[in-house]
Motif scaffolding. Structure first.
Motif, PDB file in Angstrom:
ATOM      1  N   THR A  13       0.830  -1.220   0.000  1.00 56.24           N
ATOM      2  CA  THR A  13       0.000   0.000   0.000  1.00 56.24           C
ATOM      3  C   THR A  13       0.857   1.260   0.000  1.00 56.24           C
ATOM      4  N   ARG A  15       4.036   3.995  -1.166  1.00 57.35           N
ATOM      5  CA  ARG A  15       4.235   4.772  -2.394  1.00 57.35           C
ATOM      6  C   ARG A  15       4.961   3.930  -3.440  1.00 57.35           C
ATOM      7  N   THR A  16       5.965   3.189  -3.021  1.00 61.62           N
ATOM      8  CA  THR A  16       6.686   2.340  -3.975  1.00 61.62           C
ATOM      9  C   THR A  16       5.978   1.001  -4.139  1.00 61.62           C
ATOM     10  N   ARG A  36      -2.565  -3.720   5.781  1.00 63.17           N
ATOM     11  CA  ARG A  36      -3.307  -3.432   7.017  1.00 63.17           C
ATOM     12  C   ARG A  36      -4.719  -2.982   6.682  1.00 63.17           C
TER      13      ARG A  36
HETATM   14  N1  LIG Z   1      11.791   8.500   1.322  1.00 66.27           N
HETATM   15  C1  LIG Z   1      12.880   8.341   0.582  1.00 66.27           C
HETATM   16  O1  LIG Z   1      13.350   9.238  -0.119  1.00 66.27           O
HETATM   17  C2  LIG Z   1      13.566   6.998   0.583  1.00 66.27           C
HETATM   18  C3  LIG Z   1      14.699   6.897  -0.167  1.00 66.27           C
HETATM   19  C4  LIG Z   1      15.310   5.668  -0.268  1.00 66.27           C
HETATM   20  C5  LIG Z   1      14.788   4.588   0.388  1.00 66.27           C
HETATM   21  N2  LIG Z   1      13.667   4.677   1.155  1.00 66.27           N
HETATM   22  C6  LIG Z   1      13.164   3.463   1.820  1.00 66.27           C
HETATM   23  O2  LIG Z   1      12.175   2.883   0.991  1.00 66.27           O
HETATM   24  C7  LIG Z   1      11.251   2.134   1.763  1.00 66.27           C
HETATM   25  C8  LIG Z   1       9.833   2.362   1.258  1.00 66.27           C
HETATM   26  O3  LIG Z   1       9.587   3.726   1.084  1.00 66.27           O
HETATM   27  P1  LIG Z   1       8.129   4.261   0.624  1.00 66.27           P
HETATM   28  O4  LIG Z   1       8.215   5.754   0.717  1.00 66.27           O
HETATM   29  O5  LIG Z   1       7.703   3.612  -0.625  1.00 66.27           O
HETATM   30  O6  LIG Z   1       7.235   3.684   1.830  1.00 66.27           O
HETATM   31  P2  LIG Z   1       5.793   4.180   2.347  1.00 66.27           P
HETATM   32  O7  LIG Z   1       5.020   4.858   1.272  1.00 66.27           O
HETATM   33  O8  LIG Z   1       5.970   4.898   3.642  1.00 66.27           O
HETATM   34  O9  LIG Z   1       5.087   2.767   2.620  1.00 66.27           O
HETATM   35  C9  LIG Z   1       5.403   2.027   3.732  1.00 66.27           C
HETATM   36  C10 LIG Z   1       4.659   0.696   3.659  1.00 66.27           C
HETATM   37  O10 LIG Z   1       4.985  -0.038   4.862  1.00 66.27           O
HETATM   38  C11 LIG Z   1       3.760  -0.375   5.528  1.00 66.27           C
HETATM   39  N3  LIG Z   1       3.931  -0.359   6.973  1.00 66.27           N
HETATM   40  C12 LIG Z   1       4.400   0.659   7.739  1.00 66.27           C
HETATM   41  N4  LIG Z   1       4.386   0.305   9.037  1.00 66.27           N
HETATM   42  C13 LIG Z   1       3.885  -0.964   9.091  1.00 66.27           C
HETATM   43  C14 LIG Z   1       3.630  -1.890  10.140  1.00 66.27           C
HETATM   44  N5  LIG Z   1       3.880  -1.583  11.409  1.00 66.27           N
HETATM   45  N6  LIG Z   1       3.117  -3.096   9.831  1.00 66.27           N
HETATM   46  C15 LIG Z   1       2.847  -3.424   8.546  1.00 66.27           C
HETATM   47  N7  LIG Z   1       3.070  -2.596   7.490  1.00 66.27           N
HETATM   48  C16 LIG Z   1       3.588  -1.387   7.767  1.00 66.27           C
HETATM   49  C17 LIG Z   1       2.765   0.695   5.106  1.00 66.27           C
HETATM   50  O11 LIG Z   1       1.464   0.192   5.315  1.00 66.27           O
HETATM   51  P3  LIG Z   1       0.201   1.192   5.542  1.00 66.27           P
HETATM   52  O12 LIG Z   1      -0.159   1.682   4.146  1.00 66.27           O
HETATM   53  O13 LIG Z   1      -0.810   0.306   6.141  1.00 66.27           O
HETATM   54  O14 LIG Z   1       0.693   2.302   6.439  1.00 66.27           O
HETATM   55  C18 LIG Z   1       3.138   0.860   3.626  1.00 66.27           C
HETATM   56  O15 LIG Z   1       2.589  -0.169   2.853  1.00 66.27           O
HETATM   57  C19 LIG Z   1      11.529   2.538   3.213  1.00 66.27           C
HETATM   58  O16 LIG Z   1      12.201   1.441   3.849  1.00 66.27           O
HETATM   59  C20 LIG Z   1      12.471   3.707   3.131  1.00 66.27           C
HETATM   60  O17 LIG Z   1      13.424   3.658   4.194  1.00 66.27           O
HETATM   61  C21 LIG Z   1      13.033   5.877   1.248  1.00 66.27           C
END
Ligand SMILES: NC(=O)c1ccc[n+]([C@@H]2O[C@H](COP(=O)([O-])OP(=O)(O)OC[C@H]3O[C@@H](n4cnc5c(N)ncnc54)[C@H](OP(=O)(O)O)[C@@H]3O)[C@@H](O)[C@H]2O)c1
Length: 251
Positions: A13, A15-16, A36
């Motif tokens: 769910t 962003r990626t 979730r």
């Molecule tokens: N932001 C940046 O610029 C950046 C750069 C490089 C790498 N990253 C890494 O890339 C990864 C993904 O990034 P993103 O921005 O695509 O992520 P995101 O949009 O924040 O999505 C996070 C996902 O993890 C799930 N999640 C969070 N807490 C949870 C829990 N306690 N139990 C089960 N599921 C849970 C969320 O579910 P819900 O939808 O239910 O909340 C969602 O599906 C991260 O590890 C981040 O460190 C980020």
């Protein structure tokens, strides 16, 4: 005719993760997600029979439930990340990614699949490979990351998840093969040409950028393209938008 490949996506769910789910389905693969809240999935996806949705909090699932989820899968993709905000960054579970990766590997191991399962984990360029690897990273940057890992739980979590795969699963596991994808600053936008590097290319203080659609694209390619998998398995490739004259992958 071969059956379609089946992929379990956790963090689908996000962003990626949502882009990964869409791209896998667009390629005709069968996709399982643990979410979730299924209300966070794009409504048009809910009518696709090749998408199987389990509504649950991943870390609350029992070992047998996780084993059922990975049973028959060809690949598992984690796009889990700590929700941005004070509670998401400093609250529980601080070891979300490490715990999920560890438990999913145990579930795969318990299934004893005939061929190894591909495990792809979304990580970050803040994850550092020790033992002289990532040599292009300066001593100051390594010191900065050391402090970051101690102060910021998600940075520590991504580092530990990668170390679990590097050190515990290793390169000779009979049931799990893995790749840790390290994107730089995440951007919106479509799939564009991008480059995959074995090493860090940009300084932490002058970061590159990576479209989330490109992260999803390389993950789908790794699942479906056997030679690309052989090239990158057991590595932590850095994926960045192609702004230089490096070999690029993309549409
Ligand atoms: N932001 C940046 O610029 C950046 C750069 C490089 C790498 N990253 C890494 O890339 C990864 C993904 O990034 P993103 O921005 O695509 O992520 P995101 O949009 O924040 O999505 C996070 C996902 O993890 C799930 N999640 C969070 N807490 C949870 C829990 N306690 N139990 C089960 N599921 C849970 C969320 O579910 P819900 O939808 O239910 O909340 C969602 O599906 C991260 O590890 C981040 O460190 C980020």
């Amino acid at each position: 005719m071969h059956a379609a490949q089946s992929v379990l996506v956790v963090g689908g769910t996000g962003r990626t993760g949502s882009r990964v789910v869409q791209q896998l389905l667009a390629r005709g693969l069968e996709v399982r997600v643990v979410v979730r809240s299924s209300a966070k999935l794009a409504p048009e996806l809910m009518n696709i029979p090749r998408l199987k949705v389990t509504e649950a909090s991943l870390l609350a699932l029992s070992a047998p439930e996780l084993q059922r989820l990975v049973s028959g899968c060809d690949a598992v993709i984690s796009c889990l990340g700590h929700v941005l905000g004070f509670k998401g960054i400093f609250g529980a579970p601080r070891d979300l990614v490490t715990c999920a990766v560890t438990r999913l590997c145990e579930a795969i191991e318990a299934q004893r699949p005939r061929t190894p399962i591909k495990f792809i984990v979304m990580s970050s360029v803040s994850v550092h490979r020790s033992n002289g690897l990532d040599a292009r990273r300066s001593a100051f940057e390594r010191a900065f990351l050391w402090v970051l890992c101690r102060l910021v739980p998600p940075a520590r979590d991504n580092q530990r998840a990668a170390e679990f795969l590097l050190e515990q699963v290793g390169t000779r596991h009979p049931f799990v093969e893995w790749v840790v994808i390290r994107p730089d600053t995440l951007l919106e936008g479509d799939v564009t040409p991008y480059a995959v590097h074995a090493e860090i290319v940009d300084s932490l203080f002058s970061p590159g950028c990576t479209n989330m659609a490109n992260v999803a694209h390389v993950m789908c390619e790794l699942v479906t393209n056997a030679s690309l998998w052989s090239q990158w398995k057991y590595q932590l490739p850095v994926v960045v938008n192609d702004q230089r004259s490096t070999p690029a992958i993309g549409p």
